[in-house]
Design a protein around this motif. Structure first.
Motif, PDB file in Angstrom:
ATOM      1  N   SER A  22      40.913 -21.996  10.414  1.00  0.00           N
ATOM      2  CA  SER A  22      39.529 -21.665  10.742  1.00  0.00           C
ATOM      3  C   SER A  22      38.616 -22.711  10.119  1.00  0.00           C
ATOM      4  CB  SER A  22      39.161 -20.280  10.203  1.00  0.00           C
ATOM      5  OG  SER A  22      39.094 -20.300   8.782  1.00  0.00           O
ATOM      6  N   ARG A  23      37.373 -22.807  10.618  1.00  0.00           N
ATOM      7  CA  ARG A  23      36.420 -23.757  10.048  1.00  0.00           C
ATOM      8  C   ARG A  23      36.159 -23.444   8.576  1.00  0.00           C
ATOM      9  NH1 ARG A  23      35.100 -28.674  10.828  1.00  0.00           N
ATOM     10  NH2 ARG A  23      34.988 -28.279  13.077  1.00  0.00           N
ATOM     11  N   LYS A  24      36.084 -22.150   8.277  1.00  0.00           N
ATOM     12  CA  LYS A  24      35.836 -21.744   6.891  1.00  0.00           C
ATOM     13  C   LYS A  24      36.972 -22.198   5.978  1.00  0.00           C
ATOM     14  CE  LYS A  24      34.790 -17.692   4.037  1.00  0.00           C
ATOM     15  NZ  LYS A  24      34.605 -16.219   4.026  1.00  0.00           N
ATOM     16  N   GLN A  25      38.205 -21.991   6.426  1.00  0.00           N
ATOM     17  CA  GLN A  25      39.357 -22.420   5.626  1.00  0.00           C
ATOM     18  C   GLN A  25      39.381 -23.938   5.450  1.00  0.00           C
ATOM     19  OE1 GLN A  25      42.316 -20.500   8.235  1.00  0.00           O
ATOM     20  NE2 GLN A  25      43.229 -19.609   6.371  1.00  0.00           N
ATOM     21  N   ASN A  44      36.965 -26.137   5.655  1.00  0.00           N
ATOM     22  CA  ASN A  44      35.881 -26.614   4.796  1.00  0.00           C
ATOM     23  C   ASN A  44      36.199 -26.389   3.321  1.00  0.00           C
ATOM     24  OD1 ASN A  44      34.456 -27.314   7.081  1.00  0.00           O
ATOM     25  ND2 ASN A  44      32.937 -25.682   6.917  1.00  0.00           N
TER      26      ASN A  44
END
Length: 268
Positions: free
Chosen positions: A194-197, A199
């Motif tokens: 995911s983008r959160k992971q 980043n």
């Protein structure tokens, strides 16, 4: 004891410098003056930092300043401003952040001998990290300018001929890191995170790798060897980086930035 500072030009870089110096109590609002041509900018600086900000130069305060910070653009009338400074009785240390304008050019614009220091400020002032490059002109006093310069990061006193190099390499340095961060996080998302992971992992690796370089004092090649076991995942990734234009891209970006800095100075 705080330093009396007069800044001519109140743009983003000057604001960042003054904000850090105020936070570190090297200067105080009551002893800080900024002149900028924009009424909106003047109001913003006064309301947010409590400093004296105005659209016209206060020659009395300019004359009394211990440090005069020249924060205008190379395409602005910096010659006229220097002539105005030189016409006062100031004994201030004059610090210029005008990109590409040399110490000789600065001094030639003045009707009297002024103590110029040319700096390339870092853009990480709020973090306490980053180096500013400083070249001392004739009459400039290192002991007087250092406390102010160190209020917004580290300072490296360098020969003036390195200023353009310093601009393209050191001061633009965060740009290269930001671009690497974006490329790395996009790779994580492309791989299925995911983008959160992506980043979070990239940021932690950036911080950790930088800290490890600092802690160990080892060359990055030595640390790469730790991660790159024979026939393993790390060396496979390294092979792809080595086969790409990654290194040349970064190097070409630095050289282009240095060249652009030089061009700005030659426009005078």
């Amino acid at each position: 004891m705080t330093i009396k500072v007069y800044a001519i030009g109140g743009g983003q870089m000057v604001e960042a410098i003054l904000r850090a110096a105020l936070r570190n109590k090297v200067i105080e609002p009551a002893a800080t003056t900024v002149t900028d041509i924009s009424e909106q900018r003047v109001s913003f600086l006064h309301e947010n930092y409590g400093i004296d900000a105005q659209t016209t130069i206060d020659e009395e305060k300019l004359s009394a300043a211990e440090i005069i910070l020249l924060g205008v653009r190379p395409q602005d009338d910096w010659k006229g401003l220097i002539a105005q400074i030189g016409a006062t009785e100031t004994t201030a240390q004059v610090i210029s952040i005008i990109a590409g304008v040399t110490l000789a050019q600065l001094q030639a614009a003045s009707i009297k001998k002024l103590a110029f220091t040319r700096i390339i400020p870092n853009t990480l002032t709020d973090t306490g990290y980053g180096y500013s490059g400083a070249a001392l002109g004739e009459g400039a006093t290192r002991e007087l300018v250092t406390p102010f310069l160190e209020s917004f990061g580290k300072v490296d006193f360098i020969p003036e001929e390195q200023i353009d190099i310093y601009t393209g390499y050191a001061v633009c340095g965060p740009n290269y890191v930001y671009n690497f961060y974006i490329a790395l996080t996009n790779a994580g998302v492309l791989s299925g995170l995911s983008r959160k992971q992506a980043n979070a992992i990239a940021l932690e690796n950036l911080k950790g790798a930088a800290k490890f370089l600092e802690m160990t004092g080892k060359h990055a090649y030595e640390l790469l060897d730790v991660n790159n076991s024979a026939g393993g995942v790390g060396i496979t990734a390294q092979h792809e980086i080595d086969a790409s234009d990654f290194a040349a891209g970064v190097q070409n970006a630095v050289l282009a930035a240095v060249k652009r800095t030089t061009q700005l100075g030659k426009k005078d």
